[in-house]
Design a protein around this motif. Structure first.
Motif, PDB file in Angstrom:
ATOM      1  N   VAL A   1       0.839  -1.209   0.000  1.00 44.79           N
ATOM      2  CA  VAL A   1       0.000   0.000   0.000  1.00 44.79           C
ATOM      3  C   VAL A   1       0.866   1.249   0.000  1.00 44.79           C
ATOM      4  O   VAL A   1       0.610   2.199  -0.763  1.00 44.79           O
ATOM      5  N   ALA A   2       1.908   1.256   0.835  1.00 42.82           N
ATOM      6  CA  ALA A   2       2.779   2.425   0.889  1.00 42.82           C
ATOM      7  C   ALA A   2       3.490   2.644  -0.440  1.00 42.82           C
ATOM      8  O   ALA A   2       3.605   3.786  -0.918  1.00 42.82           O
ATOM      9  N   GLU A   3       3.959   1.575  -1.061  1.00 44.62           N
ATOM     10  CA  GLU A   3       4.640   1.694  -2.354  1.00 44.62           C
ATOM     11  C   GLU A   3       3.674   2.179  -3.426  1.00 44.62           C
ATOM     12  O   GLU A   3       4.024   3.022  -4.272  1.00 44.62           O
ATOM     13  N   ALA A   4       2.450   1.672  -3.430  1.00 41.52           N
ATOM     14  CA  ALA A   4       1.455   2.105  -4.425  1.00 41.52           C
ATOM     15  C   ALA A   4       1.142   3.582  -4.253  1.00 41.52           C
ATOM     16  O   ALA A   4       1.019   4.329  -5.245  1.00 41.52           O
ATOM     17  N   GLN A   5       1.024   4.034  -3.024  1.00 45.65           N
ATOM     18  CA  GLN A   5       0.717   5.442  -2.779  1.00 45.65           C
ATOM     19  C   GLN A   5       1.905   6.325  -3.157  1.00 45.65           C
ATOM     20  O   GLN A   5       1.715   7.422  -3.686  1.00 45.65           O
ATOM     21  N   ARG A   6       3.117   5.842  -2.927  1.00 46.32           N
ATOM     22  CA  ARG A   6       4.312   6.601  -3.270  1.00 46.32           C
ATOM     23  C   ARG A   6       4.485   6.660  -4.784  1.00 46.32           C
ATOM     24  O   ARG A   6       4.858   7.690  -5.344  1.00 46.32           O
ATOM     25  N   THR A   7       4.217   5.544  -5.462  1.00 46.77           N
ATOM     26  CA  THR A   7       4.410   5.480  -6.905  1.00 46.77           C
ATOM     27  C   THR A   7       3.363   6.279  -7.662  1.00 46.77           C
ATOM     28  O   THR A   7       3.656   6.935  -8.662  1.00 46.77           O
ATOM     29  N   HIS A   8       2.150   6.233  -7.166  1.00 51.39           N
ATOM     30  CA  HIS A   8       1.025   6.843  -7.894  1.00 51.39           C
ATOM     31  C   HIS A   8       0.041   7.442  -6.890  1.00 51.39           C
ATOM     32  O   HIS A   8      -1.027   6.885  -6.647  1.00 51.39           O
ATOM     33  N   PRO A   9       0.433   8.560  -6.276  1.00 50.09           N
ATOM     34  CA  PRO A   9      -0.427   9.144  -5.223  1.00 50.09           C
ATOM     35  C   PRO A   9      -1.775   9.587  -5.762  1.00 50.09           C
ATOM     36  O   PRO A   9      -1.941   9.883  -6.923  1.00 50.09           O
TER      37      PRO A   9
END
Length: 443
Positions: free
Chosen positions: A435-443
């Motif tokens: 979840v953190a990576e997804a939010q960082r990659t594509h906020p």
């Protein structure tokens, strides 16, 4: 008018059919058919090849006697050769013709390129022609579950037993670990459920490698201009090729080793190296590279960010591969050169298809090994987060087994992981990281 490609004018005489193939796509024609063409005893080993479903490709190849042009596309130019090892071509619906080949006593080898999805228990093999589009309708229903890959093989082995035929080798050439044993298991399970008695078969495990992109419309025009022959079904591939085989061939086989194939007692290390580094790297670029606007592997690997992610993933995977470090480093350097070849248009959209089938064998083994040592592997997390975003935002997803990924991001991450491996849905640390990576990659 450009004269058509014909066997009489451009190829060699058709060899007697002793091999049968399912999955008449570009990869088969750039790989197994190419190795057979270059074997010194090629004149004794003709191939009868069937599409999964398409009738169009079979018709185009039949019109030119099964031969075609292979364009080997290196960074410095193209090489053209006519491949004549395919003696007969058939559409997937030609069931009686399929069974007739199995009844022939001289049949010795059956090969498969049906993609990862073709090995699902209930997945129909219709349309599984790796590297080719599919048109036309399915053939006649051959009975319960016999429209699957396993059913097609079981029906053939049952027909061979009834005809008194001897053992054959069945050779899976798809990107799955232990593909020979997997094929044996799915055929035996179906035969037992259907009450079929089968002829003996030896199941051969293989590792196959040759980047063969989806054919482009302009390839046909290029071949006509350069060779002076109209070819309705050319194949474009890279210079590199590798084939590692493990298993017995009770009725004989072509001398593929003289064409560069390698026969080993254990194919697993080679399978893992290829699946995790090449195919896993492809999946990373397909999902994460697409998020950065790239459309091909060459574009993505030219992006410093994507190349850094690739190196990170490879470092994680290499820790669990049974090869010396210098050999792995050389393999990765060669992969970078292959990926960066600007003249091979390997589209990320095509690689991204059927991720729910591909990720369990390309990414999850490394993820599990890293979690077992107490690590949270950033490279594997990045691939899974990018796949999750692909499921949520890519529009229509070409993956029949894709999970629903709408709703709150954390719920979607858990659902997506459960589709790959139910045990991962309970790994809260992994879910948090995705979840953190997804939010960082594509906020």
């Amino acid at each position: 008018m450009t004269p058509p490609l014909t066997r009489a004018a451009d190829g060699r005489p058709a060899a007697p059919v002793r091999m049968l193939h399912l999955g008449l796509g570009g990869f088969f024609r750039a790989h197994q058919a190419w190795y057979t063409e270059h074997a010194p005893d090629a004149s004794r080993w003709g191939i009868a090849a069937f599409t999964g479903r398409s009738t169009d490709l079979a018709a185009r190849l039949a019109a030119q006697d099964g031969i075609y042009t292979l364009v080997t596309r290196g960074a410095g130019g193209d090489a053209f050769e006519v491949v004549s090892s395919v003696t007969a071509v058939h559409g997937g619906g030609e069931r009686e013709e399929w069974l007739a080949y199995w009844r022939r006593p001289e049949l010795a080898v059956v090969t498969l390129t049906v993609t990862e999805a073709g090995y699902a228990r209930h997945h129909s093999e219709e349309g599984q022609d790796a590297g080719e589009s599919t048109t036309g309708g399915p053939g006649p229903n051959p009975g319960p579950a016999l429209g699957t890959v396993a059913g097609r093989l079981a029906a053939g082995l049952a027909a061979r037993r009834r005809a008194g035929g001897g053992p054959v080798a069945i050779v899976s050439c798809d990107n799955l670990p232990g593909n020979g044993e997997l094929t044996r298991r799915m055929v035996d399970e179906l035969a037992q459920a259907a009450g079929l008695r089968l002829a003996d078969a030896a199941y051969v495990t293989t590792m196959v490698d040759r980047i063969t992109p989806y054919p482009a419309p302009e390839d046909t025009g290029l071949v006509a201009r350069v060779t002076g022959r109209a070819d309705a079904a050319p194949v474009v591939t890279e210079p590199f090729s590798e084939w590692v085989l493990c298993g017995d061939f009770p009725a004989g086989r072509p001398r593929w080793e003289d064409a560069g194939a390698r026969f080993v007692t254990d194919a697993a290390p080679y399978e893992e190296r290829k699946l995790w580094l090449l195919n896993g790297g492809h999946s990373l670029l397909a999902y994460a590279g697409s998020l950065r606007g790239h459309t091909t592997v060459a574009e993505a690997v030219a992006d410093p960010a994507c190349r850094g992610w690739l190196a990170h993933w490879w470092a994680e995977a290499a820790r669990h591969l049974a090869f010396p470090e210098p050999e792995l480093a050389a393999y990765q350097d060669a992969l970078l050169d292959r990926f960066a070849n600007p003249r091979i248009r390997h589209t990320l959209a095509k690689i991204a298809e059927d991720g729910s089938r591909k990720l369990p064998v390309r990414i999850l083994p490394v993820l599990r090994a890293e979690r077992a040592r107490g690590a949270l592997p950033a490279g594997a997390v990045r691939v899974l987060a990018a796949w999750l975003l692909h499921l949520r935002e890519a529009g229509p997803v070409r993956d029949a087994a894709a999970p629903a990924a709408d709703g709150p991001l954390r719920d979607a991450a858990r659902t997506a992981l459960a589709a790959l491996d139910p045990a991962l849905a309970n790994d809260t640390g992994l879910i948090d990281a995705i979840v953190a990576e997804a939010q960082r990659t594509h906020p």
